[in-house]
Scaffold this motif. Structure first.
Motif, PDB file in Angstrom:
ATOM      1  N   ARG A 112     -22.722 -17.489   7.951  1.00  0.00           N
ATOM      2  CA  ARG A 112     -24.082 -17.375   8.481  1.00  0.00           C
ATOM      3  C   ARG A 112     -25.068 -18.087   7.553  1.00  0.00           C
ATOM      4  O   ARG A 112     -26.022 -18.720   8.007  1.00  0.00           O
ATOM      5  N   CYS A 113     -24.829 -17.985   6.243  1.00  0.00           N
ATOM      6  CA  CYS A 113     -25.668 -18.724   5.284  1.00  0.00           C
ATOM      7  C   CYS A 113     -25.575 -20.226   5.550  1.00  0.00           C
ATOM      8  O   CYS A 113     -26.599 -20.934   5.583  1.00  0.00           O
ATOM      9  N   LEU A 114     -24.359 -20.709   5.766  1.00  0.00           N
ATOM     10  CA  LEU A 114     -24.155 -22.132   6.053  1.00  0.00           C
ATOM     11  C   LEU A 114     -24.860 -22.537   7.341  1.00  0.00           C
ATOM     12  O   LEU A 114     -25.530 -23.575   7.410  1.00  0.00           O
ATOM     13  N   TYR A 115     -24.704 -21.698   8.353  1.00  0.00           N
ATOM     14  CA  TYR A 115     -25.269 -22.018   9.664  1.00  0.00           C
ATOM     15  C   TYR A 115     -26.788 -22.090   9.608  1.00  0.00           C
ATOM     16  O   TYR A 115     -27.415 -22.992  10.189  1.00  0.00           O
ATOM     17  N   MET A 116     -27.420 -21.133   8.916  1.00  0.00           N
ATOM     18  CA  MET A 116     -28.885 -21.110   8.845  1.00  0.00           C
ATOM     19  C   MET A 116     -29.424 -22.352   8.132  1.00  0.00           C
ATOM     20  O   MET A 116     -30.431 -22.928   8.553  1.00  0.00           O
ATOM     21  N   ILE A 117     -28.747 -22.765   7.079  1.00  0.00           N
ATOM     22  CA  ILE A 117     -29.188 -23.972   6.383  1.00  0.00           C
ATOM     23  C   ILE A 117     -29.006 -25.199   7.276  1.00  0.00           C
ATOM     24  O   ILE A 117     -29.857 -26.095   7.313  1.00  0.00           O
ATOM     25  N   HIS A 118     -27.910 -25.239   8.040  1.00  0.00           N
ATOM     26  CA  HIS A 118     -27.700 -26.330   8.997  1.00  0.00           C
ATOM     27  C   HIS A 118     -28.821 -26.369  10.043  1.00  0.00           C
ATOM     28  O   HIS A 118     -29.242 -27.447  10.477  1.00  0.00           O
ATOM     29  N   LYS A 119     -29.338 -25.183  10.408  1.00  0.00           N
ATOM     30  CA  LYS A 119     -30.411 -25.101  11.404  1.00  0.00           C
ATOM     31  C   LYS A 119     -31.772 -25.482  10.814  1.00  0.00           C
ATOM     32  O   LYS A 119     -32.773 -25.476  11.510  1.00  0.00           O
ATOM     33  N   GLY A 120     -31.802 -25.811   9.525  1.00  0.00           N
ATOM     34  CA  GLY A 120     -33.041 -26.259   8.906  1.00  0.00           C
ATOM     35  C   GLY A 120     -33.842 -25.175   8.225  1.00  0.00           C
ATOM     36  O   GLY A 120     -34.988 -25.408   7.818  1.00  0.00           O
ATOM     37  N   ILE A 121     -33.272 -23.980   8.096  1.00  0.00           N
ATOM     38  CA  ILE A 121     -33.975 -22.899   7.400  1.00  0.00           C
ATOM     39  C   ILE A 121     -33.859 -23.135   5.897  1.00  0.00           C
ATOM     40  O   ILE A 121     -32.752 -23.239   5.366  1.00  0.00           O
ATOM     41  N   PRO A 122     -34.962 -23.233   5.164  1.00  0.00           N
ATOM     42  CA  PRO A 122     -34.906 -23.456   3.713  1.00  0.00           C
ATOM     43  C   PRO A 122     -34.174 -22.304   3.024  1.00  0.00           C
ATOM     44  O   PRO A 122     -34.430 -21.128   3.344  1.00  0.00           O
ATOM     45  N   PRO A 123     -33.274 -22.602   2.100  1.00  0.00           N
ATOM     46  CA  PRO A 123     -32.523 -21.530   1.430  1.00  0.00           C
ATOM     47  C   PRO A 123     -33.425 -20.558   0.679  1.00  0.00           C
ATOM     48  O   PRO A 123     -33.081 -19.386   0.515  1.00  0.00           O
TER      49      PRO A 123
END
Length: 680
Positions: free
Chosen positions: A45-56
């Motif tokens: 889910r961490c990987l997916y959110m970053i792929h979606k453009g959410i800043p870490p």
């Protein structure tokens, strides 16, 4: 991250996991059954959110240990380096960061001292001393106990009276003084800019209730995730709700059926309150199990089906499994332990590594017969969830009395015994040694009256000499130990704040002694309880450095797994534990404990109970754990051993091994009700 990599992630997840990973907006409750890959969900889910453009920097992951956060984010960062920038850690480490930034809102200024548990205990001891509490005739709790009591009150959201009633009833008369001490401690910390471990959560909740602080913090952490949500206490759950109050982007992962830490303050109802706080919550259930065979999962599902409040889910797998879980009945805990040890040796001879075998139980004292049985077979073991029995101070104390009785010249044992008494110096100790060796009553009386000036020291020595004089060489070992424990009990109560728990150990110690006729043999067997680390080489065909068998309380086994699992002492009073029998919520937690234990097994599961037990020193007959005797659970178990010393002792066809599993238990109970005296 390329489209191909996202496709690859999707291939690694089952549909429910993928649903949880890709639901990034709004409140999400992931009900993750045992062994269903919740860690993988958080990682991807961490990987997916970053792929979606959410800043870490906008993602927050809260866990119960730093290690858990590091492992999850570490694995994710192998695929995407930006995952290292995600804020991950424990509730307390997150609280530290926020308190430090907004300390002026709380009223703290300058440098804040964050004090650990040891410093907290020292401060409480200091305040208790200043208040004159340590000079009172009434016994006052030791400093670590004081810290524990106040911490329990905060984490469980209970009054001091409630905490004392449950865990320290012998200190209930001090409730008012402890309440005053709690206030003094709070004022002491504030006046010195000090914040302790529990304050961190209290202050964090306070800060998040401040509109300006909440606005800033929730704007930064627009996506929150929390692991093991069933283990959060009420304050921690409130912190999550406050963090996500405005944006609602919060994922809570947990399993209500694995909530087993209420004694630490865990509040399993947080799992059910989450959708009430966030009415638009999406619930995703993870039910595909990657750990156990289907026959083991069938037992787990049957056990937990009886729970009254739960998120209904059925664990399943494609791993059919060849072995059915077994249920065995034994005469007593020692026979049970011997057969478990023998079965472990069989598995080892067949090529199963010892570290892939676990023996689980509800309470520590239940492991003592197994420790002895494994030692006799030279099988190394490690004990989790407590010290090895032989290493505990109270057992060493009692053993020292027996060693001195067996050999009055054992100076090490005698020194330990004398250290338990008040005001004994080297010269006095030497004279006492002579007296014990000679058993000279007249000389003893003269020595005590002419040499010992302190009445309390004289009384203690007199009782000690009287004890050893009363221990007849020809006396039964169990009777000797009863006398020693009777003498030691007042010392136990004075020495340990948790003495009621240690008294259970002494009962187990006494019970084992009842199986011996020779004190010397008992001491030899008991002292060799130290795990024979070097003896692994004696086990045919195995490496000298092989890891040992695990003996563990169920509480300490959560999160672990073994190929082969034995769950012992499955009797009412053992699991469920006796003090839970009159409280419905406690009984429900005991059921969840059994569920956790069952789901630790990967390939082989062996359940067992022993029929004969002791209650207050009197022989009694146990009944099979109510959770196992339920028809739906019995239906998922195959009959294991029905083991007695010889066929004649069984005395009735109802104990024959070929008896059908459904009738066996009830017929055994009927038989013992009728013929129980034959076994006394």
């Amino acid at each position: 991250m390329s489209k191909l990599q996202i496709d690859d992630i999707k291939k690694r997840l089952n549909p429910s996991q993928w649903d949880a990973v890709t639901t990034t907006e709004g409140p999400l409750l992931v009900v993750a059954g045992a062994g269903t890959g919740k860690t993988r969900v958080i990682e991807y889910r961490c990987l997916y959110m970053i792929h979606k453009g959410i800043p870490p920097e906008n993602i927050l992951l809260l866990t119960f240990t730093r290690k858990a956060a590091r492992e999850m984010l570490g694995r994710a960062s192998l695929h995407e380096a930006q995952c290292r920038k995600i804020e991950g850690g424990t509730f307390h480490s997150f609280a530290y960061r926020i308190i430090k930034k907004y300390k002026q809102v709380i009223g703290l200024s300058g440098n804040i001292s964050f004090i650990d548990e040891a410093d907290s205990a020292d401060a409480l001891h200091l305040l208790a001393s200043r208040s004159g509490y340590l000079e009172d005739k009434l016994r006052f709790p030791k400093k670590d106990t004081l810290r524990s009591i106040l911490s329990m009150s905060i984490n469980r959201n209970q009054s001091l009276h409630e905490v004392l009633s449950r865990d320290y009833p012998h200190f209930l008369t001090l409730a008012a003084k402890l309440g005053d001490l709690q206030k003094m401690y709070a004022e002491y910390k504030i006046s010195r800019n000090m914040v302790d471990y529990d304050d961190m959560l209290i202050y964090l909740k306070f800060l998040l209730n401040d509109p300006e602080v909440n606005k800033n913090v929730s704007a930064q952490f627009r996506y929150c995730m929390v692991d093991e949500f069933q283990d959060t206490n009420k304050i921690q759950a409130d912190i999550i709700y406050l963090l996500a109050r405005d944006h609602h982007n919060c994922m809570a992962v947990g399993d209500d059926t694995q909530s087993i830490y209420s004694f630490r303050g865990a509040y399993y109802k947080n799992m059910f309150n989450f959708p009430k706080i966030f009415p638009d919550t999406k619930i995703v259930k993870l039910e595909y199990n990657y750990r156990s065979t289907q026959p083991i999962l069938d037992v787990a599902n049957a056990v937990i089906e009886g729970e009254k409040q739960k998120y209904s889910k059925v664990l399943f797998t494609t791993c059919a499994g060849d072995e059915m879980p077994t249920l065995s009945y034994f005469k007593d805990p020692f026979t049970e332990a011997e057969r478990v040890a023998a079965k472990i040796k069989d598995y080892h001879d067949e090529g199963v590594s010892l570290n892939k075998i676990g023996v689980l139980y509800r309470s520590n004292y239940l492991s003592l017969p197994v420790q002895m049985a494994l030692s006799k077979l030279n099988i190394p073991f490690a004990v989790y969830g407590g010290m090895k029995f032989i290493e505990t101070a109270h057992i060493k104390d009692v053993l020292s009395f027996l060693k001195v009785h067996h050999n009055p010249h054992d100076e090490i044992a005698l020194a330990r015994v004398l250290m338990l008494l008040e005001g004994i110096g080297p010269k006095t100790a030497e004279k006492v040694k002579e007296i014990l060796a000679k058993k000279d009553k007249a000389g003893t009386a003269e020595f005590l009256n002419t040499t010992i000036k302190s009445p309390s020291v004289r009384k203690g020595l007199s009782r000690l000499v009287e004890l050893f004089s009363s221990l007849d060489e020809a006396e039964e070992l169990e009777r000797k130990i009863k006398k020693v424990i009777h003498f030691y009990n007042p010392i136990l109560k004075q020495k340990f704040d948790d003495y009621p728990v240690r008294q259970d150990d002494l009962k187990a110690f006494e019970e084992i002694a009842g199986t011996y006729t020779s004190l010397e043999q008992f001491l030899v067997d008991f002292i060799t309880l130290e795990p024979p680390e070097r003896s692994v080489k004696e086990l045919k065909g195995k490496k000298e450095d092989e890891h040992p068998v695990t003996l563990s309380t169920i509480h300490s086994a959560k999160g672990l797994e073994w190929e082969v699992v034995f769950i012992i002492a499955l009797v009412d009073g053992g699991l469920p534990v006796s003090y839970a029998l009159n409280d419905e919520e406690s009984i429900e937690e005991e059921r969840r404990l059994l569920y956790v234990a069952v789901t630790r097994a990967k390939k082989n599961l062996h359940l067992s109970m022993h029929n004969e037990g002791r209650n207050g020193g009197v022989s009694c007959f146990n009944r099979l754990s109510r959770f196992i005797s339920e028809p739906r659970v019995m239906d998922k178990l195959t009959q294991g051993e029905v083991w007695y010393e010889d066929e004649a002792q069984a005395g009735d066809a109802c104990l024959a091994a070929k008896m059908d599993k459904e009738g066996l238990y009830h017929k055994m109970v009927d038989y013992f009700d009728t013929h129980g005296e034959d076994y006394l």
